[in-house]
Design an enzyme around this catalytic site. Structure first.
Site, mmCIF file in Angstrom:
data_model
loop_
_atom_site.group_PDB
_atom_site.id
_atom_site.type_symbol
_atom_site.label_atom_id
_atom_site.label_comp_id
_atom_site.label_asym_id
_atom_site.label_seq_id
_atom_site.Cartn_x
_atom_site.Cartn_y
_atom_site.Cartn_z
ATOM 1 C CE LYS A 33 4.544 -5.191 10.190
ATOM 2 N NZ LYS A 33 4.999 -4.206 9.194
ATOM 3 C CG ASN A 34 1.486 -3.214 7.721
ATOM 4 O OD1 ASN A 34 2.526 -3.139 8.384
ATOM 5 N ND2 ASN A 34 1.384 -3.948 6.627
ATOM 6 C CB CYS A 38 13.642 -4.084 1.738
ATOM 7 S SG CYS A 38 12.015 -4.416 1.120
ATOM 8 N NE ARG A 88 8.557 -2.096 0.136
ATOM 9 C CZ ARG A 88 8.120 -2.573 1.283
ATOM 10 N NH1 ARG A 88 8.825 -3.472 1.921
ATOM 11 N NH2 ARG A 88 6.984 -2.176 1.800
ATOM 12 C CG ASP A 100 1.792 -7.574 3.281
ATOM 13 O OD1 ASP A 100 2.746 -7.540 2.485
ATOM 14 O OD2 ASP A 100 1.518 -6.626 4.031
ATOM 15 N NE ARG A 141 10.355 -5.531 9.856
ATOM 16 C CZ ARG A 141 9.949 -5.491 8.580
ATOM 17 N NH1 ARG A 141 10.459 -6.298 7.698
ATOM 18 N NH2 ARG A 141 9.048 -4.624 8.196
HETATM 19 C C1 UD1 Z 1 2.615 -1.356 2.544
HETATM 20 C C2 UD1 Z 1 2.703 -2.386 3.641
HETATM 21 C C3 UD1 Z 1 3.278 -3.683 3.107
HETATM 22 C C4 UD1 Z 1 2.465 -4.156 1.897
HETATM 23 C C5 UD1 Z 1 2.342 -3.055 0.865
HETATM 24 C C6 UD1 Z 1 1.429 -3.421 -0.284
HETATM 25 C C7 UD1 Z 1 3.047 -1.050 5.618
HETATM 26 C C8 UD1 Z 1 3.965 -0.612 6.700
HETATM 27 N N1 UD1 Z 1 3.547 -1.861 4.691
HETATM 28 O O1 UD1 Z 1 3.951 -1.093 2.087
HETATM 29 O O2 UD1 Z 1 3.225 -4.649 4.137
HETATM 30 O O3 UD1 Z 1 3.123 -5.263 1.309
HETATM 31 O O4 UD1 Z 1 1.813 -1.858 1.479
HETATM 32 O O5 UD1 Z 1 0.177 -3.785 0.175
HETATM 33 O O6 UD1 Z 1 1.871 -0.721 5.623
HETATM 34 N N2 UD1 Z 1 5.734 2.396 -5.210
HETATM 35 C C9 UD1 Z 1 6.428 3.246 -6.055
HETATM 36 N N3 UD1 Z 1 6.659 4.527 -5.643
HETATM 37 C C10 UD1 Z 1 6.255 4.988 -4.439
HETATM 38 C C11 UD1 Z 1 5.548 4.139 -3.576
HETATM 39 C C12 UD1 Z 1 5.299 2.832 -3.977
HETATM 40 O O7 UD1 Z 1 6.824 2.853 -7.154
HETATM 41 O O8 UD1 Z 1 6.507 6.171 -4.124
HETATM 42 C C13 UD1 Z 1 5.449 1.008 -5.619
HETATM 43 C C14 UD1 Z 1 6.157 -0.020 -4.744
HETATM 44 O O9 UD1 Z 1 7.485 -0.251 -5.168
HETATM 45 C C15 UD1 Z 1 5.263 -1.214 -4.914
HETATM 46 C C16 UD1 Z 1 3.855 -0.596 -5.034
HETATM 47 O O10 UD1 Z 1 4.079 0.752 -5.407
HETATM 48 O O11 UD1 Z 1 5.558 -1.879 -6.109
HETATM 49 C C17 UD1 Z 1 3.031 -0.647 -3.764
HETATM 50 O O12 UD1 Z 1 3.813 -0.158 -2.680
HETATM 51 P P1 UD1 Z 1 3.144 0.529 -1.413
HETATM 52 O O13 UD1 Z 1 1.674 0.304 -1.447
HETATM 53 O O14 UD1 Z 1 3.624 1.920 -1.309
HETATM 54 O O15 UD1 Z 1 3.767 -0.324 -0.224
HETATM 55 P P2 UD1 Z 1 4.247 0.181 1.197
HETATM 56 O O16 UD1 Z 1 3.399 1.314 1.658
HETATM 57 O O17 UD1 Z 1 5.720 0.364 1.193
#
Ligand code: UD1
Length: 420
Positions: A22-23, A115, A120, A303, A395
């Protein structure tokens, strides 16, 4: 709404086919916004999040069709608005921001809210795109982005963000000049996106390391691309073998992407081996608790945190789980406690003391991987576990109950009756 009903206590034996990821599929789907030629993606799982992405792409002007794991995307005249109704059901919708700006010079994407597992933010996505020439304002909950033409830039992320790296990678392929992404996420799904873009003609190097170099602009051609297998689905079934004291053969298991998890499961006492037919996971003796800290790849995946917590609930001794990625990702712990688990939460740390048995109970899922941990606990618990709000599970896991039933689980889906 559906619920899952599990009569636990049976060891699982047999083989399970692992699905496409999915991801990995989600960012690749959003990358199709960059295309002017039709493309086909294979091995796309049949999941709610995937259909949300397809709905959004259709709204944006692409014509997408899903059939038996194959998605065809025919580009159309692009619109630039991603409405809140869709974004709120799937945060990954924000991945259309970079491609939309690159293709159309504008984007209007509902700002994803927090969420269940944390705040996030998407500040890293926006900062990176700003360095490439985009300007943003927030209007009535929508991120309005504009640019004349994106240009290459050197961007250093504050933290390795999977979505941020993916958004900028997609933008950079169509931007003018060289982009360097420093402190980039190294997750296999980022690599799969980069490999897809390369297959379409993008010039990218360094994917899988923390420094990715992209030279644009590239006009992307249509290809047929198979999405990688789902490492989190595979990891969840590895834990299922462990928690039920069973033996499962996982076919098409992306074993190389599971190193950190497999190391921990072996430390706990599971036997996991590669065979010509797949990865064989066995559990023939009592497991012991270990300490786990979630980290960006190649560290232990956040995850899989909820699932290994369920496993530790029934292991010997005590272990400490530190969640270093998301601030509120222990919601499953109180539900596991309703089944008899002994877990103490303090800030980002959960101390799990193993118990001899869990007992079935009505429990409620509150996020995707937390839902998976409750299924795992239910498979091992004595008596009946009823898991409500399984839409969270749907999901990210395709036909999980059917796959589990085929290897011996007593599990069924029922409609939840309304409260009196
Ligand atoms: C993706 C995955 C999710 C997984 C996560 C971490 C998908 C669709 N989802 O989520 O399943 O749990 O990676 O492996 O692929 N952060 C910020 N600012 C930003 C972006 C991120 O502060 O602009 C922080 C987030 O709050 C979090 C950390 O960085 O604490 C990692 O988040 P991120 O790697 O971006 O997760 P997702 O891409 O949302």
């Amino acid at each position: 709404m559906d619920k899952l009903v599990i009569e636990g206590g049976l060891p699982l034996t047999g083989s399970i086919e692992i699905n496409g990821s999915k991801n990995a599929a989600l960012p690749i789907l959003f990358a199709s916004i960059l295309h002017t030629e039709s493309l086909s993606l294979l091995n796309v799982p049949n999941l709610r999040d995937i259909h949300t992405a397809l709905k959004l792409l259709n709204l944006l002007g692409c014509v997408c069709e899903y059939q038996n794991g194959r998605v065809t995307v025919v580009p159309g005249t692009l619109l630039s608005a991603a409405p809140y109704d869709l974004v709120k059901t799937m945060r990954a919708s924000v991945l259309c921001l970079g491609p939309l700006l690159a293709r159309t010079g504008q984007a209007c994407v509902a700002k994803p809210g927090g969420c269940a597992i944390g705040v996030r933010p998407v500040d890293q996505h926006l900062k990176g795109l700003e360095s490439m020439g985009a300007r943003f304002e927030l209007v009535e909950g929508y991120i309005l982005g504009r640019c004349r033409k994106l240009h290459g830039a050197r961007i250093t992320f504050d933290m390795p963000t999977v979505g941020g790296t993916e958004n900028l990678l997609m933008a950079a392929v169509s931007a003018e000049g060289e982009t360097i992404l420093e402190n980039a996420a190294r997750e296999p799904e980022v690599v799969d996106l980069a490999n897809f873009l390369i297959a379409c003609g993008g010039r990218i190097e360094g994917q899988g390391t923390s420094r990715i170099r992209v030279v644009g602009p590239s006009v992307l051609r249509g290809v047929e691309y198979p999405v990688m297998q789902d490492r989190i689905e595979a990891g969840t079934f590895l834990v299922a073998a462990g928690i039920t004291g069973g033996e499962l053969l996982l076919r098409n298991c992306p074993v190389d992407a599971l190193d950190a998890l497999i190391l921990k499961l072996r430390d706990m006492g599971m036997e996991i081996s590669e065979t010509p037919d797949g990865v064989l996971a066995r559990c023939t003796r009592p497991l012991r608790c270990v300490d786990v800290t979630t980290k960006p790849y190649p560290g232990f995946p956040t995850d899989m945190q909820a699932q290994i917590m369920a496993l530790m609930c029934l292991a010997e001794g005590a272990g400490v789980i530190e969640e270093s990625i998301f601030e509120n990702r222990f919601l499953h712990a109180s539900e596991l406690e309703r089944m008899g688990a002994n877990i103490r939460i303090s800030g980002h740390t959960a101390t799990v003391r193993g118990t001899r048995r869990l007992t079935g109970a009505p429990v409620m899922a509150s996020d995707l991987r937390g839902a998976a941990s409750l299924v795992l606990a239910g498979l091992a618990a004595s008596g009946t576990t009823e898991i409500s709000r399984v839409y969270h599970l749907d999901r990210g896991y395709e036909k999980m109950e059917e796959k589990l039933a085929r290897v011996g689980a007593r599990i069924r889906r029922e409609k939840e009756t309304a409260n009196p």
